[in-house]
Design a protein around this motif. Structure first.
Motif, PDB file in Angstrom:
ATOM      1  N   UNK A   6       0.813  -1.211   0.000  1.00  0.00           N
ATOM      2  CA  UNK A   6       0.000   0.000   0.000  1.00  0.00           C
ATOM      3  C   UNK A   6       0.850   1.267   0.000  1.00  0.00           C
ATOM      4  N   UNK A   7       2.028   1.221   0.632  1.00  0.00           N
ATOM      5  CA  UNK A   7       2.870   2.422   0.715  1.00  0.00           C
ATOM      6  C   UNK A   7       4.335   2.005   0.778  1.00  0.00           C
ATOM      7  N   UNK A   8       5.154   2.613  -0.076  1.00  0.00           N
ATOM      8  CA  UNK A   8       6.546   2.182  -0.241  1.00  0.00           C
ATOM      9  C   UNK A   8       7.500   3.329   0.105  1.00  0.00           C
ATOM     10  N   UNK A   9       8.503   3.014   0.889  1.00  0.00           N
ATOM     11  CA  UNK A   9       9.553   3.979   1.232  1.00  0.00           C
ATOM     12  C   UNK A   9      10.828   3.610   0.488  1.00  0.00           C
ATOM     13  N   UNK A  10      11.334   4.528  -0.325  1.00  0.00           N
ATOM     14  CA  UNK A  10      12.621   4.362  -0.999  1.00  0.00           C
ATOM     15  C   UNK A  10      13.680   5.122  -0.205  1.00  0.00           C
ATOM     16  N   UNK A  11      14.801   4.479   0.059  1.00  0.00           N
ATOM     17  CA  UNK A  11      15.919   5.103   0.773  1.00  0.00           C
ATOM     18  C   UNK A  11      17.126   5.072  -0.152  1.00  0.00           C
ATOM     19  N   UNK A  12      17.606   6.262  -0.549  1.00  0.00           N
ATOM     20  CA  UNK A  12      18.640   6.359  -1.580  1.00  0.00           C
ATOM     21  C   UNK A  12      19.960   6.860  -1.022  1.00  0.00           C
ATOM     22  N   UNK A  13      21.018   6.214  -1.421  1.00  0.00           N
ATOM     23  CA  UNK A  13      22.371   6.718  -1.194  1.00  0.00           C
ATOM     24  C   UNK A  13      22.604   7.839  -2.212  1.00  0.00           C
ATOM     25  N   UNK A  14      22.928   9.056  -1.768  1.00  0.00           N
ATOM     26  CA  UNK A  14      23.045  10.174  -2.707  1.00  0.00           C
ATOM     27  C   UNK A  14      24.193  10.027  -3.697  1.00  0.00           C
ATOM     28  N   UNK A  15      25.166   9.169  -3.376  1.00  0.00           N
ATOM     29  CA  UNK A  15      26.340   9.020  -4.243  1.00  0.00           C
ATOM     30  C   UNK A  15      26.188   7.865  -5.227  1.00  0.00           C
ATOM     31  N   UNK A  16      25.135   7.071  -5.094  1.00  0.00           N
ATOM     32  CA  UNK A  16      24.975   5.874  -5.923  1.00  0.00           C
ATOM     33  C   UNK A  16      24.179   6.179  -7.185  1.00  0.00           C
ATOM     34  N   UNK A  17      24.706   5.745  -8.318  1.00  0.00           N
ATOM     35  CA  UNK A  17      23.971   5.829  -9.579  1.00  0.00           C
ATOM     36  C   UNK A  17      23.677   7.229 -10.066  1.00  0.00           C
ATOM     37  N   UNK A  18      24.455   8.228  -9.630  1.00  0.00           N
ATOM     38  CA  UNK A  18      24.185   9.618 -10.022  1.00  0.00           C
ATOM     39  C   UNK A  18      24.266   9.789 -11.533  1.00  0.00           C
ATOM     40  N   UNK A  19      25.287   9.151 -12.148  1.00  0.00           N
ATOM     41  CA  UNK A  19      25.484   9.328 -13.588  1.00  0.00           C
ATOM     42  C   UNK A  19      24.383   8.673 -14.412  1.00  0.00           C
ATOM     43  N   UNK A  20      23.588   7.802 -13.802  1.00  0.00           N
ATOM     44  CA  UNK A  20      22.501   7.134 -14.534  1.00  0.00           C
ATOM     45  C   UNK A  20      21.138   7.730 -14.183  1.00  0.00           C
ATOM     46  N   UNK A  21      21.103   8.810 -13.437  1.00  0.00           N
ATOM     47  CA  UNK A  21      19.839   9.455 -13.049  1.00  0.00           C
ATOM     48  C   UNK A  21      18.855   8.465 -12.439  1.00  0.00           C
ATOM     49  N   UNK A  22      19.358   7.610 -11.585  1.00  0.00           N
ATOM     50  CA  UNK A  22      18.531   6.518 -11.067  1.00  0.00           C
ATOM     51  C   UNK A  22      17.346   7.038 -10.262  1.00  0.00           C
ATOM     52  N   UNK A  23      17.566   8.026  -9.410  1.00  0.00           N
ATOM     53  CA  UNK A  23      16.459   8.510  -8.577  1.00  0.00           C
ATOM     54  C   UNK A  23      15.319   9.060  -9.420  1.00  0.00           C
ATOM     55  N   UNK A  24      15.645   9.841 -10.440  1.00  0.00           N
ATOM     56  CA  UNK A  24      14.591  10.410 -11.281  1.00  0.00           C
ATOM     57  C   UNK A  24      13.857   9.317 -12.056  1.00  0.00           C
ATOM     58  N   UNK A  25      14.565   8.265 -12.443  1.00  0.00           N
ATOM     59  CA  UNK A  25      13.930   7.158 -13.157  1.00  0.00           C
ATOM     60  C   UNK A  25      13.020   6.358 -12.218  1.00  0.00           C
TER      61      UNK A  25
END
Length: 296
Positions: A6-25
């Motif tokens: 029903x509800x999902x929490x994403x926790x992102x490392x700010x340094x991971x996958x920056x060059x692939x725009x992972x968070x925006x994807x």
């Protein structure tokens, strides 16, 4: 077993996958799917664990780590003993956890797995107060992890490999005593000992080809220097799944591994580093982690 969240929490490392725009994807995929979610970016070491630990009281029923093996370790450790499962969007340099479990490295596909997923129970390793999902290790393995964590400059598997080669030239191994379960002790002077819950070491390297994350056992890889010529000629085995046939390699299996070293030194757990005492005890916690994966 297929479930819906029903509800999902994403926790992102700010340094991971920056060059692939992972968070925006990730955000675009979730919004398109109509998923109720929140995304938090970690600010310091241990922040991911704090965020995951508070997920239940904030009404989340799935927590997803966006990052590498260290981030997965921080998030997953907080979820042990709860009813909230772990999801993973791989975004590290090695991605040992994701590769071992055949999780998609594409962020959009990884997110779609949370819409109609399957639940898996995985074993977890423990050494002292530290937990590991993929591997833990001592010796050269841990020394390199410590140096890598404290270096500046480019990250990734190639710099890690170069650092390993340089460290190998100067490393002086300790003599160890190992006791597997209740068996008698064996004594070795290895370059490293890796305690594997999963086969992958990250970056396409496979350290314990037969390790399985749900068999209730740890695979203990003891690697003694075979001599420079045989070492160089057989290094390819680390990348084609035959490292267990590498000269100098011994593989044991146990639920509990007691190691006594000559002196205290570093140990690594999922690439994170701690300073350990002369005596270390590694043990398995069967089925302790609940993982969300793509429906097969």
């Amino acid at each position: 077993m297929s479930v819906r969240f029903s509800r999902v929490l994403f926790i992102a490392n700010p340094h991971a996958g920056v060059h692939r725009n992972i968070r925006s994807r990730v955000i675009a995929t979730c919004e398109k799917a109509g998923m109720d979610f929140a995304l938090e970016v970690t600010q310091y070491v241990g922040h991911a664990t704090e965020l995951a630990a508070s997920a239940s009281e904030m009404g989340f029923d799935l927590v997803v780590a966006i990052g590498g093996d260290g981030t997965i370790n921080e998030v997953g450790s907080a979820l042990l003993g709860t009813e909230i499962p772990l999801g993973v969007v791989p975004a590290g340099s090695g991605n040992a956890f994701a590769r071992a479990l055949n999780l998609s490295l594409d962020p959009a596909k990884a997110c779609r797995a949370f819409i109609q997923p399957e639940i898996r129970k995985l074993d977890v390793g423990r050494v002292g107060n530290a937990l590991f999902f993929s591997t833990a290790g001592i010796g050269l393995d841990a020394v390199v992890a410590h140096r890598y964590a404290n270096r500046t400059g480019r990250r990734g598997f190639l710099p890690y490999l170069v650092l390993t080669a340089l460290s190998l030239l100067s490393y002086r191994p300790q003599t160890l005593r190992l006791r597997l379960d209740s068996d008698s002790e064996i004594e070795r002077t290895p370059l490293f000992v890796v305690i594997a819950n999963m086969p992958d070491f990250g970056g396409g390297a496979t350290i314990a080809p037969q390790a399985m994350p749900d068999d209730g056992l740890l695979d203990v890889c003891v690697f003694t220097h075979p001599g420079w010529i045989r070492l160089v000629l057989n290094t390819y085995r680390l990348f084609n799944g035959t490292f267990d046939r590498m000269p100098g390699v011994e593989i044991f299996r146990a639920q509990k591994v007691h190691i006594t070293r000559e002196k205290s030194d570093w140990f690594q757990f999922d690439g994170e580093v701690g300073k350990g005492s002369k005596e270390l005890i590694f043990e398995i916690m069967p089925g302790a982690l609940t993982l969300v994966a793509a429906e097969q």
